[in-house]
Design an enzyme around this catalytic site. Structure first.
Site, mmCIF file in Angstrom:
data_model
loop_
_atom_site.group_PDB
_atom_site.id
_atom_site.type_symbol
_atom_site.label_atom_id
_atom_site.label_comp_id
_atom_site.label_asym_id
_atom_site.label_seq_id
_atom_site.Cartn_x
_atom_site.Cartn_y
_atom_site.Cartn_z
ATOM 1 C CB SER A 49 -0.937 -0.031 1.217
ATOM 2 O OG SER A 49 -1.789 1.082 1.248
ATOM 3 C CE1 TYR A 56 -0.143 4.541 -5.956
ATOM 4 C CE2 TYR A 56 0.059 6.035 -4.089
ATOM 5 C CZ TYR A 56 0.502 4.935 -4.795
ATOM 6 O OH TYR A 56 1.581 4.223 -4.332
ATOM 7 C CE LYS A 78 -1.429 1.252 -3.970
ATOM 8 N NZ LYS A 78 -0.497 0.113 -4.163
#
Length: 320
Positions: free
Chosen positions: A165, A193, A197
């Site tokens: 992550s 993004y 994650k």
């Protein structure tokens, strides 16, 4: 003999050297292993002792380059190449079928590969490309390999699944309304993004829970690492100040680590026996760091909801 305490300066090979017995005889699969990536330094750490090391990537030619580099350093390494394109569900299914056909067991999966941080883009399934490649495809790949993973269990060993992550998960939250129907008007590169994650963290928690701990899954932040990044990625990092206007890392405001140091956390999550039974946890600097997880990513209700939503996106259940 007391074991060392890992920190930000610990390297992947140092973690591996601390726990060689946790690697010997194990089959380890790592996604995204091109030469200049953190994935490469991750597989470097396993190559000496792994029973079988499966390296994956979109390009067969680049995989051969990785294999050649590993064989130069570790001539006796048992390496198998697997073409896997996380942008394609067909590729994910084909790769999983190959692994399921291997006679060897499967002990560890490290989901290292990730799509670049960039502008709004839909993939072939009409999902946000980052969310699909960084979450939906790894979820599907794990589902398809879960039976093989569980078959490697012993009274003293539980298979591990690791999701790389990022601390950038704290920059956002999951917009539940746009997962099935992405909306370009709501898209920002870093927001997308961060969402993917967060999904990695939540999936590690729910995978451990739903398997009853029979699969120990962890997520992690590898640190800020300078790699040969795509121009789109660099442009995004410039826009938020992590890179300077001339495309260099902003070392005045951010701390960066080497690829070898960043990969240490992936290796620790995969083999450190001191975290056995703590599946669902988040690591940073090669140690447990749940205090660094955002409130949204720590919420078990969000983990359960994401699991169900992902099953709906795939049109199939992930059961044990």
């Amino acid at each position: 003999m007391s074991l060392p305490t890992f920190d930000v300066k610990t390297t992947a090979k140092e973690v591996a050297a601390t726990f060689p017995e946790q690697i010997k005889g194990k089959t380890v699969l790592v996604t995204g292993t091109s030469l200049k990536s953190i994935g490469f330094t991750t597989v470097q750490a396993f190559a000496k002792d792994a029973g079988l090391l499966i390296i994956t990537g979109r390009s067969a030619e680049k995989l051969k380059d990785t294999e050649a580099a590993l064989k130069t350093e570790f001539p006796g390494a048992n390496i198998r190449l697997l073409v896997l394109d996380l942008a394609s569900r067909a590729s994910v299914r084909k790769a999983a079928a190959e692994v399921n056909a291997y006679p060897e067991p499967l002990h560890i999966i490290i989901h290292n590969a990730a799509d670049v941080i960039g502008p709004f883009k839909l993939n072939e399934d009409n999902l946000d490309s980052q969310f699909s490649s960084n979450h939906v495809s790894p979820f599907l790949f794990t589902k398809l390999l879960a039976t093989k993973l569980l078959a490697s269990s012993t009274p003293s060993f539980a298979p591990r699944v690791v999701f790389v992550s990022s601390s950038a998960h704290s920059f956002g939250a999951i917009d539940w309304d746009t997962l099935a129907k992405p909306d370009e008007a709501k898209h920002t590169p870093m927001g997308a993004y961060a969402q993917s994650k967060i999904a990695n963290i939540l999936t590690a928690k729910e995978l451990t829970k739903r398997s009853g701990g029979r699969i120990q899954s962890f997520s992690l932040h590898p640190g800020s690492i300078v790699t040969s990044e795509a121009p789109i990625n660099v442009a995004t990092l410039q826009s938020i100040g992590i890179y300077t206007p001339d495309g260099k890392p902003n070392t005045a405001d951010y701390s960066f680590v080497t690829r070898e140091q960043g990969a240490a956390t992936s290796v620790a999550a995969a083999i450190d026996p001191r975290i056995e039974g703590k599946g669902g946890a988040y690591l940073s600097c090669a140690v447990l760091a749940d205090d660094q997880v955002s409130e949204f990513a720590a919420d078990p209700a969000n983990a359960e909801r994401l699991w169900t939503v992902t099953e709906d996106l795939l049109g199939e259940k992930f059961t044990f």
